[in-house]
Design a protein around this motif. Structure first.
Motif, PDB file in Angstrom:
ATOM      1  N   ALA A   1       0.870  -1.172   0.000  1.00  0.00           N
ATOM      2  CA  ALA A   1       0.000   0.000   0.000  1.00  0.00           C
ATOM      3  C   ALA A   1       0.907   1.221   0.000  1.00  0.00           C
ATOM      4  O   ALA A   1       1.793   1.348   0.839  1.00  0.00           O
ATOM      5  N   PHE A   2       0.706   2.110  -0.969  1.00  0.00           N
ATOM      6  CA  PHE A   2       1.652   3.207  -1.178  1.00  0.00           C
ATOM      7  C   PHE A   2       0.926   4.527  -1.386  1.00  0.00           C
ATOM      8  O   PHE A   2       0.067   4.640  -2.252  1.00  0.00           O
ATOM      9  N   ASP A   3       1.298   5.530  -0.565  1.00  0.00           N
ATOM     10  CA  ASP A   3       0.691   6.851  -0.724  1.00  0.00           C
ATOM     11  C   ASP A   3       1.715   7.954  -0.975  1.00  0.00           C
ATOM     12  O   ASP A   3       1.371   9.125  -1.018  1.00  0.00           O
ATOM     13  N   GLY A   4       2.978   7.569  -1.125  1.00  0.00           N
ATOM     14  CA  GLY A   4       4.027   8.544  -1.405  1.00  0.00           C
ATOM     15  C   GLY A   4       4.641   9.169  -0.168  1.00  0.00           C
ATOM     16  O   GLY A   4       5.606   9.924  -0.271  1.00  0.00           O
ATOM     17  N   SER A   5       4.101   8.886   1.016  1.00  0.00           N
ATOM     18  CA  SER A   5       4.641   9.435   2.255  1.00  0.00           C
ATOM     19  C   SER A   5       5.972   8.761   2.596  1.00  0.00           C
ATOM     20  O   SER A   5       6.321   7.718   2.038  1.00  0.00           O
ATOM     21  N   LYS A   6       6.693   9.359   3.539  1.00  0.00           N
ATOM     22  CA  LYS A   6       7.971   8.782   3.953  1.00  0.00           C
ATOM     23  C   LYS A   6       7.802   7.375   4.502  1.00  0.00           C
ATOM     24  O   LYS A   6       8.608   6.500   4.203  1.00  0.00           O
ATOM     25  N   VAL A   7       6.748   7.151   5.285  1.00  0.00           N
ATOM     26  CA  VAL A   7       6.564   5.809   5.842  1.00  0.00           C
ATOM     27  C   VAL A   7       6.203   4.795   4.758  1.00  0.00           C
ATOM     28  O   VAL A   7       6.607   3.635   4.844  1.00  0.00           O
ATOM     29  N   SER A   8       5.470   5.215   3.728  1.00  0.00           N
ATOM     30  CA  SER A   8       5.147   4.257   2.666  1.00  0.00           C
ATOM     31  C   SER A   8       6.368   3.981   1.788  1.00  0.00           C
ATOM     32  O   SER A   8       6.534   2.865   1.293  1.00  0.00           O
ATOM     33  N   ILE A   9       7.234   4.961   1.627  1.00  0.00           N
ATOM     34  CA  ILE A   9       8.485   4.729   0.893  1.00  0.00           C
ATOM     35  C   ILE A   9       9.353   3.750   1.670  1.00  0.00           C
ATOM     36  O   ILE A   9       9.917   2.812   1.095  1.00  0.00           O
TER      37      ILE A   9
ATOM     38  N   HIS B   1       0.619   9.883 -11.004  1.00  0.00           N
ATOM     39  CA  HIS B   1       1.894   9.557 -11.661  1.00  0.00           C
ATOM     40  C   HIS B   1       3.063  10.065 -10.817  1.00  0.00           C
ATOM     41  O   HIS B   1       4.066   9.369 -10.641  1.00  0.00           O
ATOM     42  N   GLU B   2       2.925  11.272 -10.300  1.00  0.00           N
ATOM     43  CA  GLU B   2       3.990  11.851  -9.472  1.00  0.00           C
ATOM     44  C   GLU B   2       4.203  11.035  -8.193  1.00  0.00           C
ATOM     45  O   GLU B   2       5.335  10.757  -7.809  1.00  0.00           O
ATOM     46  N   ILE B   3       3.123  10.633  -7.549  1.00  0.00           N
ATOM     47  CA  ILE B   3       3.221   9.833  -6.325  1.00  0.00           C
ATOM     48  C   ILE B   3       3.889   8.489  -6.612  1.00  0.00           C
ATOM     49  O   ILE B   3       4.747   8.037  -5.864  1.00  0.00           O
ATOM     50  N   LEU B   4       3.506   7.858  -7.719  1.00  0.00           N
ATOM     51  CA  LEU B   4       4.037   6.525  -8.029  1.00  0.00           C
ATOM     52  C   LEU B   4       5.427   6.553  -8.661  1.00  0.00           C
ATOM     53  O   LEU B   4       6.081   5.516  -8.749  1.00  0.00           O
TER      54      LEU B   4
ATOM     55  N   MET C   1       2.717  -2.369   4.508  1.00  0.00           N
ATOM     56  CA  MET C   1       2.257  -0.982   4.547  1.00  0.00           C
ATOM     57  C   MET C   1       2.934  -0.232   5.676  1.00  0.00           C
ATOM     58  O   MET C   1       3.383  -0.834   6.642  1.00  0.00           O
ATOM     59  N   GLY C   2       3.009   1.074   5.510  1.00  0.00           N
ATOM     60  CA  GLY C   2       3.573   1.917   6.540  1.00  0.00           C
ATOM     61  C   GLY C   2       2.509   2.283   7.551  1.00  0.00           C
ATOM     62  O   GLY C   2       1.314   2.161   7.296  1.00  0.00           O
TER      63      GLY C   2
ATOM     64  N   ILE D   1       3.602  -4.305   9.054  1.00  0.00           N
ATOM     65  CA  ILE D   1       3.547  -2.858   9.258  1.00  0.00           C
ATOM     66  C   ILE D   1       4.964  -2.360   9.478  1.00  0.00           C
ATOM     67  O   ILE D   1       5.671  -2.841  10.355  1.00  0.00           O
ATOM     68  N   VAL D   2       5.364  -1.390   8.667  1.00  0.00           N
ATOM     69  CA  VAL D   2       6.719  -0.839   8.740  1.00  0.00           C
ATOM     70  C   VAL D   2       6.634   0.605   9.213  1.00  0.00           C
ATOM     71  O   VAL D   2       5.824   1.378   8.715  1.00  0.00           O
ATOM     72  N   LYS D   3       7.476   0.938  10.193  1.00  0.00           N
ATOM     73  CA  LYS D   3       7.524   2.329  10.694  1.00  0.00           C
ATOM     74  C   LYS D   3       8.654   3.067  10.057  1.00  0.00           C
ATOM     75  O   LYS D   3       9.638   2.532   9.659  1.00  0.00           O
TER      76      LYS D   3
END
Length: 140
Positions: free
Chosen positions: A8-16, A64-67, A108-109, A138-140
């Motif tokens: 699950a990816f939203d472009g945030s630091k935790v999702s990266i 596109h920018e987020i991904l 997911m973050g 879950i990754v922090k």
């Protein structure tokens, strides 16, 4: 072991960070398929007048920018992947998607909201954990 991993990816630091962790795990496990799922949950406020703006194009450019970060990271790592974009409530969309497309692992973050906010507002990761039948990392 983990032939199909969903991130699950939203472009945030935790999702990266979650994606980086999933990529390492995928390399070790020789994962056959990794799917990056981005859920666009921002409703568009059409109360304001819109002139000469192609809303679908703006949303597509933002997605596109987020991904692009995810694409770059996985291309560099040489991991086979695909991306999917959904719209709506992230926890519901992720849960529905996983029920229709089974995975061996979801990564997911988690954004820490604190005890009180987490209790009252809930969180996407908590909702997903309680709604799917596969392991969730879950990754922090």
């Amino acid at each position: 072991m983990y032939n199909k991993i969903l991130v699950a990816f939203d472009g945030s630091k935790v999702s990266i960070h979650a994606l980086q962790h999933a990529a390492k795990l995928a390399k070790i496990a020789n994962t056959k398929k990794m799917v990056i799922l981005h859920v666009n949950d921002e409703p568009i406020d059409l109360q304001q007048p819109v002139y000469n703006v192609e809303i679908d194009q703006l949303i597509e450019e933002e997605n596109h920018e987020i991904l692009s970060t995810a694409n770059g990271l996985l291309l560099e790592a040489g991991i086979p992947y695909e991306t999917h974009i959904l719209e709506g409530d992230p926890s519901r969309q992720i849960t529905s998607y996983v029920k229709e497309n089974p995975y061996d692992l979801i990564v997911m973050g988690s954004k820490e909201k604190g005890l009180i906010k987490g209790m009252f507002l809930g969180s996407v990761s908590r909702a997903v954990i309680h709604s799917v039948d596969c392991p969730v990392l879950i990754v922090k």
